[in-house]
Design a protein around this motif. Sequence first.
Motif, mmCIF file in Angstrom:
data_model
loop_
_atom_site.group_PDB
_atom_site.id
_atom_site.type_symbol
_atom_site.label_atom_id
_atom_site.label_comp_id
_atom_site.label_asym_id
_atom_site.label_seq_id
_atom_site.Cartn_x
_atom_site.Cartn_y
_atom_site.Cartn_z
ATOM 1 N N TYR A 1 -19.473 -37.097 -45.969
ATOM 2 C CA TYR A 1 -18.731 -37.171 -44.481
ATOM 3 C C TYR A 1 -18.817 -36.721 -43.542
ATOM 4 O O TYR A 1 -18.752 -36.032 -42.357
ATOM 5 C CB TYR A 1 -17.135 -37.557 -44.272
ATOM 6 C CG TYR A 1 -16.728 -38.690 -45.122
ATOM 7 C CD1 TYR A 1 -15.527 -39.491 -44.305
ATOM 8 C CD2 TYR A 1 -16.997 -38.927 -46.947
ATOM 9 C CE1 TYR A 1 -15.802 -40.843 -44.995
ATOM 10 C CE2 TYR A 1 -15.614 -39.284 -47.235
ATOM 11 C CZ TYR A 1 -15.617 -41.064 -46.353
ATOM 12 O OH TYR A 1 -14.687 -41.996 -47.327
ATOM 13 N N ILE B 1 -17.543 -36.255 -31.472
ATOM 14 C CA ILE B 1 -16.546 -36.141 -32.840
ATOM 15 C C ILE B 1 -15.270 -36.670 -32.782
ATOM 16 O O ILE B 1 -14.872 -37.681 -33.740
ATOM 17 C CB ILE B 1 -16.884 -35.232 -32.890
ATOM 18 C CG1 ILE B 1 -17.717 -34.145 -32.936
ATOM 19 C CG2 ILE B 1 -16.058 -34.626 -34.453
ATOM 20 C CD1 ILE B 1 -18.401 -32.921 -33.260
ATOM 21 N N ASP C 1 -9.090 -41.049 -45.750
ATOM 22 C CA ASP C 1 -9.825 -42.270 -45.391
ATOM 23 C C ASP C 1 -9.654 -43.863 -46.513
ATOM 24 O O ASP C 1 -9.986 -43.470 -47.635
ATOM 25 C CB ASP C 1 -11.924 -42.447 -45.874
ATOM 26 C CG ASP C 1 -12.915 -43.755 -45.219
ATOM 27 O OD1 ASP C 1 -11.916 -44.762 -44.534
ATOM 28 O OD2 ASP C 1 -13.789 -43.430 -45.508
ATOM 29 N N ILE D 1 -15.260 -40.414 -33.496
ATOM 30 C CA ILE D 1 -15.760 -41.421 -34.160
ATOM 31 C C ILE D 1 -15.117 -41.475 -35.329
ATOM 32 O O ILE D 1 -14.912 -41.804 -36.471
ATOM 33 C CB ILE D 1 -17.177 -40.928 -34.533
ATOM 34 C CG1 ILE D 1 -17.880 -39.460 -34.966
ATOM 35 C CG2 ILE D 1 -18.140 -41.210 -33.581
ATOM 36 C CD1 ILE D 1 -18.596 -38.917 -35.106
ATOM 37 N N ASN D 2 -13.703 -39.950 -35.169
ATOM 38 C CA ASN D 2 -12.464 -39.781 -36.091
ATOM 39 C C ASN D 2 -12.324 -40.615 -36.717
ATOM 40 O O ASN D 2 -10.448 -40.626 -36.972
ATOM 41 C CB ASN D 2 -13.014 -38.444 -36.121
ATOM 42 C CG ASN D 2 -14.239 -37.786 -37.054
ATOM 43 O OD1 ASN D 2 -14.193 -37.791 -38.536
ATOM 44 N ND2 ASN D 2 -14.912 -37.005 -36.224
ATOM 45 N N TYR E 1 -19.699 -36.632 -39.697
ATOM 46 C CA TYR E 1 -18.484 -36.668 -39.072
ATOM 47 C C TYR E 1 -17.911 -35.663 -39.029
ATOM 48 O O TYR E 1 -17.041 -35.186 -38.170
ATOM 49 C CB TYR E 1 -17.396 -37.633 -40.003
ATOM 50 C CG TYR E 1 -17.673 -38.797 -40.156
ATOM 51 C CD1 TYR E 1 -17.430 -40.289 -39.070
ATOM 52 C CD2 TYR E 1 -17.826 -39.330 -41.437
ATOM 53 C CE1 TYR E 1 -17.349 -40.851 -39.193
ATOM 54 C CE2 TYR E 1 -18.162 -41.076 -41.742
ATOM 55 C CZ TYR E 1 -17.510 -41.182 -40.745
ATOM 56 O OH TYR E 1 -18.499 -42.907 -40.640
#
Length: 159
Positions: A156, A68, A128, A71-72, A159
């Motif tokens: 999202y 996590i 983002d 990917i963030n 995420y």
Amino acid sequence: MDYKAIVLENIICKGYELDYFLANGWYRYGSRIFTQFYEKNEEDKLCELFWLRYDVKKINLSKSSNNILRINRGFDYTIKPFELTEELESLHTIYRGQLTFNTSETLRVLLEDVNNEIFDTYLIEVRDGVKLIAAGIFDVGLNSIAGIKNFFDPGYKKY
């Protein structure tokens, strides 16, 4: 035995005071701080409550937690003193719309007096680009923090 909460209102909970209350099983809601030892369950029986606290230095992240974080990495975050904005209220409204449980209708209702001097309240914003996609509201003591509310844009969720 009474199972109702013990509630203190307008008690300054900054620094050491917040650390003390948190270490002793108290939690903040609005401008109040409370603790409770028992609560009735679905069968109307009293159940003992346990307020959980974590020593962050001792947490070992799992493989899925590390994934996590990975990917963030592309998102930006900012930590700053809390200030209620329309952008936060809008994100909370979007978040609230997909919930299957009840929560406060607005952040203003949850926090009651967002400009109070009772707690040192901070905000973490996750973006983002320029779009606010997640937020976390928390109180800061000398050696502890207390999470108050976390919410995100359902688009999202992965995420």
